[in-house]
Design a protein around this motif. Sequence first.
Motif, short mmCIF file in Angstrom:
data_model
loop_
_atom_site.label_atom_id
_atom_site.label_comp_id
_atom_site.label_asym_id
_atom_site.label_seq_id
_atom_site.Cartn_x
_atom_site.Cartn_y
_atom_site.Cartn_z
N GLN A 215 41.12 4.10 -33.22
CA GLN A 215 40.37 4.41 -32.11
C GLN A 215 40.24 5.93 -31.92
OE1 GLN A 215 38.38 2.56 -31.34
NE2 GLN A 215 39.14 0.43 -31.46
N LEU A 216 41.54 6.55 -32.07
CA LEU A 216 41.60 7.94 -31.98
C LEU A 216 40.76 8.76 -32.72
CD1 LEU A 216 45.39 8.45 -30.99
CD2 LEU A 216 43.42 8.87 -29.75
N ARG A 217 40.78 8.19 -33.98
CA ARG A 217 40.02 8.80 -35.12
C ARG A 217 38.62 8.84 -34.74
NH1 ARG A 217 39.33 7.32 -41.44
NH2 ARG A 217 39.53 5.12 -40.68
N LEU A 218 38.17 7.68 -34.29
CA LEU A 218 36.73 7.56 -33.71
C LEU A 218 36.37 8.61 -32.74
CD1 LEU A 218 34.90 3.92 -33.17
CD2 LEU A 218 34.56 6.06 -31.82
N LEU A 219 37.19 8.68 -31.79
CA LEU A 219 36.99 9.63 -30.84
C LEU A 219 37.09 11.07 -31.01
CD1 LEU A 219 39.53 7.78 -27.71
CD2 LEU A 219 37.03 8.01 -27.79
N LEU B 15 33.83 12.02 -32.90
CA LEU B 15 32.76 12.14 -31.83
C LEU B 15 32.96 13.49 -31.09
CD1 LEU B 15 32.30 8.65 -30.28
CD2 LEU B 15 30.56 9.80 -31.67
N GLY B 16 33.91 14.01 -31.33
CA GLY B 16 34.33 15.39 -30.70
C GLY B 16 34.88 15.09 -29.07
N LEU B 17 35.37 13.97 -28.91
CA LEU B 17 35.70 13.62 -27.27
C LEU B 17 37.18 14.08 -27.17
CD1 LEU B 17 33.85 10.34 -26.60
CD2 LEU B 17 33.13 12.63 -26.31
N ILE C 105 49.89 15.82 -31.05
CA ILE C 105 49.57 15.84 -29.68
C ILE C 105 48.09 15.60 -29.30
CG2 ILE C 105 49.64 16.85 -27.37
CD1 ILE C 105 52.41 16.36 -28.73
N TYR C 106 47.58 14.58 -28.70
CA TYR C 106 46.07 14.36 -28.47
C TYR C 106 45.78 14.77 -27.18
CZ TYR C 106 45.23 12.13 -32.75
OH TYR C 106 45.02 11.65 -34.02
N ALA C 107 44.56 15.05 -26.95
CA ALA C 107 44.31 15.84 -25.40
C ALA C 107 42.51 15.62 -25.35
CB ALA C 107 44.55 17.26 -25.39
N LEU C 108 42.01 15.59 -24.29
CA LEU C 108 40.78 15.63 -24.13
C LEU C 108 40.17 16.84 -24.72
CD1 LEU C 108 39.91 14.09 -20.74
CD2 LEU C 108 39.95 12.88 -22.89
N LEU D 121 27.96 18.26 -24.88
CA LEU D 121 28.97 17.79 -26.17
C LEU D 121 28.18 18.05 -27.14
CD1 LEU D 121 30.76 14.84 -24.54
CD2 LEU D 121 31.83 16.94 -24.95
N ARG D 122 27.22 17.65 -27.36
CA ARG D 122 26.27 17.58 -29.02
C ARG D 122 26.24 19.09 -29.20
NH1 ARG D 122 26.59 13.81 -32.25
NH2 ARG D 122 27.91 12.56 -30.98
N LEU D 123 26.19 20.08 -28.26
CA LEU D 123 26.14 21.47 -28.59
C LEU D 123 27.43 22.10 -29.12
CD1 LEU D 123 23.67 22.80 -25.63
CD2 LEU D 123 23.04 22.15 -28.17
N GLY D 124 28.36 21.39 -28.80
CA GLY D 124 29.67 21.69 -29.34
C GLY D 124 30.06 23.09 -28.55
#
Lengths: 129, 129
Positions: free
Chosen positions: A68-72, A75-77, A88-91, B110-113
């Motif tokens: 799921q982390l890869r997916l997120l 998506l650039g989230l 280390i993951y972060a928003l 987000l889509r604009l990066g």
Amino acid sequence: MGHGADAKTTATARERLETVGAADVAATLQALATPSRLRILARLQEGPCAATELADAVGMEQSACSHQLRLLRNLGLVTGERRGRSVIYALYDNHVAELLEQALYHVEHLRLGLRDAPAQAPATAAGAR
Amino acid sequence: MGHGADAKTTATARERLETVGAADVAATLQALATPSRLRILARLQEGPCAATELADAVGMEQSACSHQLRLLRNLGLVTGERRGRSVIYALYDNHVAELLEQALYHVEHLRLGLRDAPAQAPATAAGAR
DNA sequence: TGAACACATGAACGGCTCTTCATGTAGTTC
DNA sequence: GAACTACATGAAGAGCCGTTCATGTGTTCA
């Protein structure tokens, strides 16, 4: 310039949707459409976190969480950077935090069955009625 | 009582998520997670609309549209009332309109990066850095 | 009442998603 | 470099979802 909706550059939600790409918008929003990812993002909103610790915090297996982390990430989230042998993951953004925040806010209200106002149409040339 | 986030009653997103029910939140947000429903909601934001007209506006078959409308209805996102031999659909709430609006807003960014700020943790004891 | 219109519903199918299991890779420690 | 930790990845299976096709229900009008 203004805040929400100026009179001049007011594009309809429908236009904006197609401009950005409805499929892309849907894909991004789907990141918030499953309990597991919702929990991951909610945990990350409290601050950065290593992968294993994260999996533990949200109560899912390391492998599932990693997927799921890869997916997120795609998506650039969220972002993930190595730190020793941890990652280390972060928003990614404050936008992500706010998106989560407001999604929660609205769903909380919708779930209460509270009705604000029966959905008014924007100030268009709505003579037809 | 306050508006957004008071200092006292600040529950973490994680707590709020479990309080409302992560699965329920996910279910509601999934309404925004597909192009077809996204288009339906976007069209309805411009104002109420009959079912067939709606299907036509978003370019999908009447049956498929009807199925999705039922789903949206069960989630409490739209309402539909008979009017002659038509059924007029509308967004349930202003919350729905705003949810859509803000989802669009954030995804556009987000889509604009564009990166606002590397996701700051809430005012916790975040000494580690 | 019968035909035509507007919408809803059920069944079924193809496709996608999330999880699990097993294995692979990167980094640290001794 | 061998062993251990931390994380990623591939394959596979179960379940869910959205569409289509066919049919059913309700409403208007002649």
